[in-house]
Enzyme design. Sequence first.
Site, PDB file in Angstrom:
ATOM      1  N   ARG A 118      11.372  -1.431  11.113  1.00 32.72           N
ATOM      2  CA  ARG A 118      10.238  -1.221  12.014  1.00 32.72           C
ATOM      3  C   ARG A 118      10.182  -2.324  13.063  1.00 32.72           C
ATOM      4  O   ARG A 118      10.332  -3.489  12.729  1.00 32.72           O
ATOM      5  CB  ARG A 118       8.932  -1.214  11.203  1.00 32.72           C
ATOM      6  CG  ARG A 118       8.632   0.123  10.587  1.00 32.72           C
ATOM      7  CD  ARG A 118       7.458   0.073   9.651  1.00 32.72           C
ATOM      8  NE  ARG A 118       6.261  -0.576  10.183  1.00 32.72           N
ATOM      9  CZ  ARG A 118       5.087  -0.581   9.550  1.00 32.72           C
ATOM     10  NH1 ARG A 118       4.966   0.014   8.376  1.00 32.72           N
ATOM     11  NH2 ARG A 118       4.050  -1.179  10.085  1.00 32.72           N
ATOM     12  N   ARG A 174      -0.318  -9.521  13.027  1.00 36.10           N
ATOM     13  CA  ARG A 174      -0.916  -8.448  12.210  1.00 36.10           C
ATOM     14  C   ARG A 174      -1.726  -9.042  11.058  1.00 36.10           C
ATOM     15  O   ARG A 174      -2.766  -8.514  10.687  1.00 36.10           O
ATOM     16  CB  ARG A 174       0.185  -7.517  11.687  1.00 36.10           C
ATOM     17  CG  ARG A 174       0.793  -6.675  12.814  1.00 36.10           C
ATOM     18  CD  ARG A 174       2.108  -6.056  12.412  1.00 36.10           C
ATOM     19  NE  ARG A 174       1.971  -5.121  11.313  1.00 36.10           N
ATOM     20  CZ  ARG A 174       2.985  -4.744  10.542  1.00 36.10           C
ATOM     21  NH1 ARG A 174       4.196  -5.213  10.743  1.00 36.10           N
ATOM     22  NH2 ARG A 174       2.776  -3.879   9.585  1.00 36.10           N
ATOM     23  N   LYS A 229       0.832  -1.215   0.000  1.00 38.15           N
ATOM     24  CA  LYS A 229       0.000   0.000   0.000  1.00 38.15           C
ATOM     25  C   LYS A 229       0.862   1.260   0.000  1.00 38.15           C
ATOM     26  O   LYS A 229       0.646   2.169  -0.800  1.00 38.15           O
ATOM     27  CB  LYS A 229      -0.938   0.021   1.230  1.00 38.15           C
ATOM     28  CG  LYS A 229      -1.891  -1.156   1.302  1.00 38.15           C
ATOM     29  CD  LYS A 229      -2.797  -1.077   2.514  1.00 38.15           C
ATOM     30  CE  LYS A 229      -2.079  -1.107   3.846  1.00 38.15           C
ATOM     31  NZ  LYS A 229      -1.383  -2.387   4.123  1.00 38.15           N
ATOM     32  N   ARG A 250      11.986  -5.253   4.640  1.00 37.27           N
ATOM     33  CA  ARG A 250      11.467  -3.870   4.577  1.00 37.27           C
ATOM     34  C   ARG A 250      12.352  -2.922   5.390  1.00 37.27           C
ATOM     35  O   ARG A 250      12.771  -3.218   6.488  1.00 37.27           O
ATOM     36  CB  ARG A 250      10.040  -3.804   5.120  1.00 37.27           C
ATOM     37  CG  ARG A 250       9.557  -2.356   5.262  1.00 37.27           C
ATOM     38  CD  ARG A 250       8.081  -2.193   5.141  1.00 37.27           C
ATOM     39  NE  ARG A 250       7.333  -2.725   6.248  1.00 37.27           N
ATOM     40  CZ  ARG A 250       5.997  -2.670   6.328  1.00 37.27           C
ATOM     41  NH1 ARG A 250       5.303  -2.090   5.375  1.00 37.27           N
ATOM     42  NH2 ARG A 250       5.373  -3.187   7.350  1.00 37.27           N
ATOM     43  N   ARG A 288      -9.463   0.479   8.498  1.00 31.92           N
ATOM     44  CA  ARG A 288      -9.031  -0.899   8.746  1.00 31.92           C
ATOM     45  C   ARG A 288     -10.095  -1.691   9.486  1.00 31.92           C
ATOM     46  O   ARG A 288      -9.900  -2.877   9.750  1.00 31.92           O
ATOM     47  CB  ARG A 288      -7.754  -0.885   9.597  1.00 31.92           C
ATOM     48  CG  ARG A 288      -6.470  -1.082   8.795  1.00 31.92           C
ATOM     49  CD  ARG A 288      -5.307  -0.864   9.736  1.00 31.92           C
ATOM     50  NE  ARG A 288      -4.119  -1.567   9.406  1.00 31.92           N
ATOM     51  CZ  ARG A 288      -3.004  -0.976   8.976  1.00 31.92           C
ATOM     52  NH1 ARG A 288      -2.985   0.321   8.763  1.00 31.92           N
ATOM     53  NH2 ARG A 288      -1.931  -1.675   8.766  1.00 31.92           N
TER      54      ARG A 288
HETATM   55  P1  ADP Z   1       2.197  -1.813   3.188  1.00 35.36           P
HETATM   56  O1  ADP Z   1       2.221  -0.320   3.099  1.00 35.36           O
HETATM   57  O2  ADP Z   1       0.992  -2.422   2.526  1.00 35.36           O
HETATM   58  O3  ADP Z   1       2.420  -2.328   4.587  1.00 35.36           O
HETATM   59  P2  ADP Z   1       4.776  -1.639   1.803  1.00 35.36           P
HETATM   60  O4  ADP Z   1       4.484  -0.747   0.660  1.00 35.36           O
HETATM   61  O5  ADP Z   1       5.531  -1.073   2.943  1.00 35.36           O
HETATM   62  O6  ADP Z   1       3.423  -2.369   2.342  1.00 35.36           O
HETATM   63  O7  ADP Z   1       5.530  -2.938   1.231  1.00 35.36           O
HETATM   64  C1  ADP Z   1       6.035  -3.950   2.112  1.00 35.36           C
HETATM   65  C2  ADP Z   1       7.456  -4.355   1.692  1.00 35.36           C
HETATM   66  O8  ADP Z   1       7.392  -5.033   0.430  1.00 35.36           O
HETATM   67  C3  ADP Z   1       8.383  -3.146   1.480  1.00 35.36           C
HETATM   68  O9  ADP Z   1       9.673  -3.540   1.881  1.00 35.36           O
HETATM   69  C4  ADP Z   1       8.287  -2.881  -0.026  1.00 35.36           C
HETATM   70  O10 ADP Z   1       9.475  -2.270  -0.543  1.00 35.36           O
HETATM   71  C5  ADP Z   1       8.100  -4.290  -0.579  1.00 35.36           C
HETATM   72  N1  ADP Z   1       7.235  -4.333  -1.768  1.00 35.36           N
HETATM   73  C6  ADP Z   1       6.151  -3.548  -2.043  1.00 35.36           C
HETATM   74  N2  ADP Z   1       5.585  -3.900  -3.217  1.00 35.36           N
HETATM   75  C7  ADP Z   1       6.312  -4.955  -3.682  1.00 35.36           C
HETATM   76  C8  ADP Z   1       6.231  -5.787  -4.855  1.00 35.36           C
HETATM   77  N3  ADP Z   1       5.270  -5.613  -5.774  1.00 35.36           N
HETATM   78  N4  ADP Z   1       7.141  -6.782  -5.006  1.00 35.36           N
HETATM   79  C9  ADP Z   1       8.110  -6.974  -4.061  1.00 35.36           C
HETATM   80  N5  ADP Z   1       8.240  -6.233  -2.937  1.00 35.36           N
HETATM   81  C10 ADP Z   1       7.357  -5.227  -2.753  1.00 35.36           C
HETATM   82  P1  AMP Z   2       1.019   0.405   8.875  1.00 34.53           P
HETATM   83  O1  AMP Z   2       2.180   1.330   8.774  1.00 34.53           O
HETATM   84  O2  AMP Z   2      -0.125   0.781   7.994  1.00 34.53           O
HETATM   85  O3  AMP Z   2       1.426  -1.044   8.709  1.00 34.53           O
HETATM   86  O4  AMP Z   2       0.464   0.547  10.366  1.00 34.53           O
HETATM   87  C1  AMP Z   2       1.297   0.217  11.483  1.00 34.53           C
HETATM   88  C2  AMP Z   2       0.452   0.023  12.736  1.00 34.53           C
HETATM   89  O5  AMP Z   2      -0.228   1.263  13.064  1.00 34.53           O
HETATM   90  C3  AMP Z   2      -0.671  -1.016  12.633  1.00 34.53           C
HETATM   91  O6  AMP Z   2      -0.232  -2.329  12.871  1.00 34.53           O
HETATM   92  C4  AMP Z   2      -1.630  -0.528  13.738  1.00 34.53           C
HETATM   93  O7  AMP Z   2      -1.153  -0.854  15.019  1.00 34.53           O
HETATM   94  C5  AMP Z   2      -1.536   0.998  13.579  1.00 34.53           C
HETATM   95  N1  AMP Z   2      -2.532   1.492  12.597  1.00 34.53           N
HETATM   96  C6  AMP Z   2      -2.297   2.070  11.381  1.00 34.53           C
HETATM   97  N2  AMP Z   2      -3.432   2.388  10.771  1.00 34.53           N
HETATM   98  C7  AMP Z   2      -4.426   2.006  11.612  1.00 34.53           C
HETATM   99  C8  AMP Z   2      -5.848   2.039  11.537  1.00 34.53           C
HETATM  100  N3  AMP Z   2      -6.487   2.542  10.473  1.00 34.53           N
HETATM  101  N4  AMP Z   2      -6.555   1.552  12.596  1.00 34.53           N
HETATM  102  C9  AMP Z   2      -5.940   1.053  13.676  1.00 34.53           C
HETATM  103  N5  AMP Z   2      -4.619   0.973  13.802  1.00 34.53           N
HETATM  104  C10 AMP Z   2      -3.856   1.440  12.780  1.00 34.53           C
END
Ligand code: ADP
Ligand code: AMP
Length: 216
Positions: free
Chosen positions: A156, A167, A13, A123, A88
Site C-alpha cells: 500500500r 496516520r 483490525k 504488510r 474513525r
Molecule cells: P489494520 O487493519 O488494523 O490496519 P492489519 O490487519 O492490516 O491492520 O495488520 C497490519 C499488519 O500487521 C499486516 O501486515 C498483518 O498481517 C500484521 N499483523 C496483524 N496482526 C498481527 C499480530 N497479532 N502479530 C503480528 N503481525 C500482525
Molecule cells: P485502512 O485501510 O483502514 O487503514 O484505511 C486506509 C485509509 O482510508 C485511511 O488512512 C483513510 O485515509 C481512509 N479511511 C478509511 N476508513 C476511514 C474512515 N472511517 N474515515 C475517514 N477515512 C477513512
Amino acid sequence: MNIILLGAPGAGKGTQAEKICEYCHIPQISTGNIIRAAMRDGTEAGKKAQEFVNAGKLVPDAVVIEMVNERLKQDDCKNGFILDGFPRTVPQAQALKEMGVEIDHVIDIEVPDETIMQRMTGRRVCGECGATYHLVYNPPKVENTCDKCGHELIIRKDDHPDTVKDRLQVYHEQTEPLKDFYKELNVLYMIEGDKPVEEVTKDTLNALGVKSALEG
Ligand code: ADP
Ligand code: AMP
C-alpha cells in the site's frame, strides 16, 4: 451480531475481521477496502478520497458516512456485520447511531506505536479482494499471491513510514476519543494486540462470546 473493530492503523483490525468472518459468517465491512476500490475504479467518491488517503489523512466524514450507509443496506448485513475502520471520528459514530444501527460489541485492539511501525513495512495486501498479509508474521501460502483469490499482493502506498507516522497522529487525535464514546455505552472491550495473530483471535472471539476451534 453488529461489531466494530477499533484500533490504530496496523493494529490488526483487518486480520481479525477476516477471522471473525470465518467463525460468525457475517461480512467484513472495511472502509479502507471500499475507498481503495473506489480509487482504483476512478469513481467520484474515489477521486474525492485520493488526496486524503495518500497523505495519511482521514477522508471527509460525509464521504465515508455515505459509503457505509449504502453498504449497510445490502442484504448480507441483515444478520450482522463487522465494521473494520469505521467509525474513525466522533461525528462518524454519531452518524452510525442516527442511522439506527445498534452496536453489540466494540473490540479495541491495543498495539504500541513502535510495533505498528515495524508491522507496516512487512504488510502486503491483495490488490483484488483486500485480504491482508505480513511477510513474516502472516505470510501467504504461495509467495506474493493471495490465499483467497489468487491475485497478486501489493504494497500500500500509504504504508510508507513517513505516512504511517502521520496516520498514527491522526489516530491518536481523532479516533482514540471513540474509546470513551463506546465505554459510556458499555460495549467497549479492550484486547492486547501485541501478541501472535492466533492469540489475538482467541481473545477476540472470547470477548464476543463465540466458541471456536481455537479454544482450549
Ligand atoms: P489494520 O487493519 O488494523 O490496519 P492489519 O490487519 O492490516 O491492520 O495488520 C497490519 C499488519 O500487521 C499486516 O501486515 C498483518 O498481517 C500484521 N499483523 C496483524 N496482526 C498481527 C499480530 N497479532 N502479530 C503480528 N503481525 C500482525
Ligand atoms: P485502512 O485501510 O483502514 O487503514 O484505511 C486506509 C485509509 O482510508 C485511511 O488512512 C483513510 O485515509 C481512509 N479511511 C478509511 N476508513 C476511514 C474512515 N472511517 N474515515 C475517514 N477515512 C477513512
